[in-house]
Scaffold this active site. Structure first.
Site, mmCIF file in Angstrom:
data_model
loop_
_atom_site.group_PDB
_atom_site.id
_atom_site.type_symbol
_atom_site.label_atom_id
_atom_site.label_comp_id
_atom_site.label_asym_id
_atom_site.label_seq_id
_atom_site.Cartn_x
_atom_site.Cartn_y
_atom_site.Cartn_z
ATOM 1 N N ASP A 91 -12.157 0.342 7.862
ATOM 2 C CA ASP A 91 -10.818 0.221 8.445
ATOM 3 C C ASP A 91 -10.164 1.590 8.480
ATOM 4 O O ASP A 91 -10.361 2.386 7.554
ATOM 5 C CB ASP A 91 -9.962 -0.713 7.566
ATOM 6 N N HIS A 143 -6.240 6.115 14.980
ATOM 7 C CA HIS A 143 -5.863 5.109 13.975
ATOM 8 C C HIS A 143 -7.084 4.503 13.296
ATOM 9 O O HIS A 143 -6.953 3.875 12.253
ATOM 10 C CB HIS A 143 -5.033 4.000 14.637
#
Ligand code: F6P
Length: 472
Positions: free
Chosen positions: A364, A156
């Site tokens: 991110d 992720h």
């Protein structure tokens, strides 16, 4: 149809799965969370020692299996190697990373404990889907225990540049552990390129044109599958939430001013100090906008036992004080800063109200706030998304106002540009963005990953002679 077994460090509290606080992995995996699916992971509880037998919780739609973490393991595995070594390194912040051999040994041992506890729950045809950097070693541990099932892994968070990964003493070992999976899923094309580069630098293998890498006779498929949301459902939630009394109170409190919103975990990767500085720059440079904009930053406390996170909180408290001290008026506070979590439903209503969504992480994996902000908008009068080029989401959202979050002036200018953007341009950009968010949905994400895992036809080992106690 094969059963899906989800393995992640955090397992949602069954009572909160559909509740107002449901978010993160639950949102991304909604499509996969069908009756029969087993979700296995850490209970969130700390015990004297790490358990190797899972506690089962049956709900009408899912089965949960959880283990507790021993206190010492929690410190070395979770606070230590996972969040003080891998987290900063993978986010390309090597100066914040520490390495401790003992922590790494415990990380491996905890990954083995996950595999051990999972073993007895597995059926021979289960599809096993492991999530994130905390659990890189689970496939190799399962293979060592004779598990022949198809096993996939999804990262992720971003994959780092090879030169940064090289800093990590056991980098080769971790890459080899990853290559034990049948499918490796990454958020962006950029991550896949970096992963292939790292493998090439470590072992000399090339990724094939159909994105396969073979290591010690085992071939892994490397796929790109951006995590998504259900845009339509989120929009409906935002519309409902915009009627709530709290949203009304929020609108009233703005007294006709525009709202800018930021919602993040209180994490140094989110770039909050730089974001506050950019807001301060904006306030000093564009005096005409003062008193016309209120910035609400919601920052949910996270990993507070890691020193760097505590220091960040203090830094932001200080910055908030100095911005509000310098710019507030007796009837206007420029920065509303909250260090507690609000329900996802309420936040959806706030997104719809906000003229600007400010999403400026320094790095991110994906960032679902960006996608939720887009989904929440009124298409006839939408707000503007300001998005960091270093969020995975930027790869698929080119019509956002893309900024380099390290460039404070550029972010300040983007806030100005968003405020003066004509409605036609806002509508045009939003329509394009909504198209991307709708196309790259949570459903597509899950289907893409599960389809790739289902296609794996060459289990590398002979199935175990004796199957687990729950075997079909
Ligand atoms: O997105 C990365 C991630 O670490 C997830 O794995 C996790 O659910 C989330 O951030 C919150 O982090 P933590 O589980 O450390 O509170």
């Amino acid at each position: 149809m094969a059963r899906l077994v989800i393995v992640s460090n955090r397992v949602p509290d069954p009572s909160e799965r559909t509740g107002p606080r449901a978010g993160g992995l639950v949102v991304g995996l909604a499509e996969a969370l069908v009756p029969g699916t087993l979700w296995f992971g850490w209970s969130g509880r700390r015990a004297e020692t790490t358990s190797t037998t899972a506690k089962m919780t049956e709900t009408p739609d899912l089965t949960y299996a959880t283990i507790d973490l021993g206190e010492a393991d929690y410190r070395a595995f979770y606070l230590g190697f996972a969040n003080s070594t891998l987290w900063p390194l993978f986010h390309m912040m090597p100066s914040l990373a520490v390495f401790d051999r003992a922590d790494y040994a415990i990380y491996r041992r905890v990954n083995d404990a996950f595999a051990e506890a999972l073993l007895t729950l597995l059926r021979p045809d289960d599809l096993i889907w492991v999530h994130d950097y905390q659990l890189i070693g689970v496939a190799a541990s399962l293979r060592a225990r004779g598990v022949a099932n198809r096993i996939g892994f999804f990262l992720h968070i971003p994959f780092p540049a090879p030169a940064v990964l090289d800093i990590l003493p056991p980098a080769r070992e971790l890459l080899a552990s990853l290559l034990a999976y049948d499918v490796i899923g990454l958020q962006t094309n950029r991550d896949r390129t970096l992963f292939a580069d790292a493998v090439h630098a470590a072992f000399g293998y090339q990724m094939t044109p159909d994105h396969r890498i073979t290591h010690q006779g085992h071939s892994a498929q490397i796929i790109v599958a951006p995590v998504g949301i259900d845009a339509q459902a989120f929009n409906a939630m935002a519309v409902r939430a915009s009627q709530r009394v709290e949203t009304r109170r929020m609108i009233d409190s703005l007294a006709g001013r525009a709202l800018m919103i930021g919602v993040d975990r209180l994490d140094y990767t989110k770039g909050l100090p730089a974001r506050f500085e950019a807001y301060e720059r904006f306030l000093s440079r564009y005096a005409e906008h003062r008193r016309k904009l209120s910035f609400l930053q919601i920052a949910a406390p996270s990993r507070e036992e890691v020193e760097r996170y505590r220091a960040l909180r203090e830094e932001l408290d200080h910055k908030t004080g100095s911005i509000n001290g310098a710019f507030s008026d007796f009837d206007w506070v420029p920065l509303r800063y909250m260090t507690r979590t609000l329900g996802r439903t309420l936040i959806a209503g706030f997104y719809r109200t906000a003229r600007i969504g400010l999403v400026t992480p320094l790095r991110d994996g994906m960032n679902l706030v960006a996608k939720e902000y887009i989904a929440a908008q009124n298409p006839l009068d939408p707000g503007v998304l300001i998005l960091s080029i270093f969020a995975g989401a930027a790869e698929g959202l080119p019509e956002a106002l893309l900024v380099n979050p390290f460039d404070i002036d550029a972010v300040a200018e983007a806030v100005h540009a968003a405020l003066v953007m004509p409605v036609d341009e806002r509508i045009e950009r939003h329509a394009a963005l909504l198209g991307h968010v709708t196309a790259e949905s949570a459903q597509v994400y899950c289907q893409r990953f599960v389809a790739a895992l289902t296609r794996v036809t060459h289990p590398p080992l002979v199935p175990r002679a004796t199957s687990g106690k729950n075997a079909a």
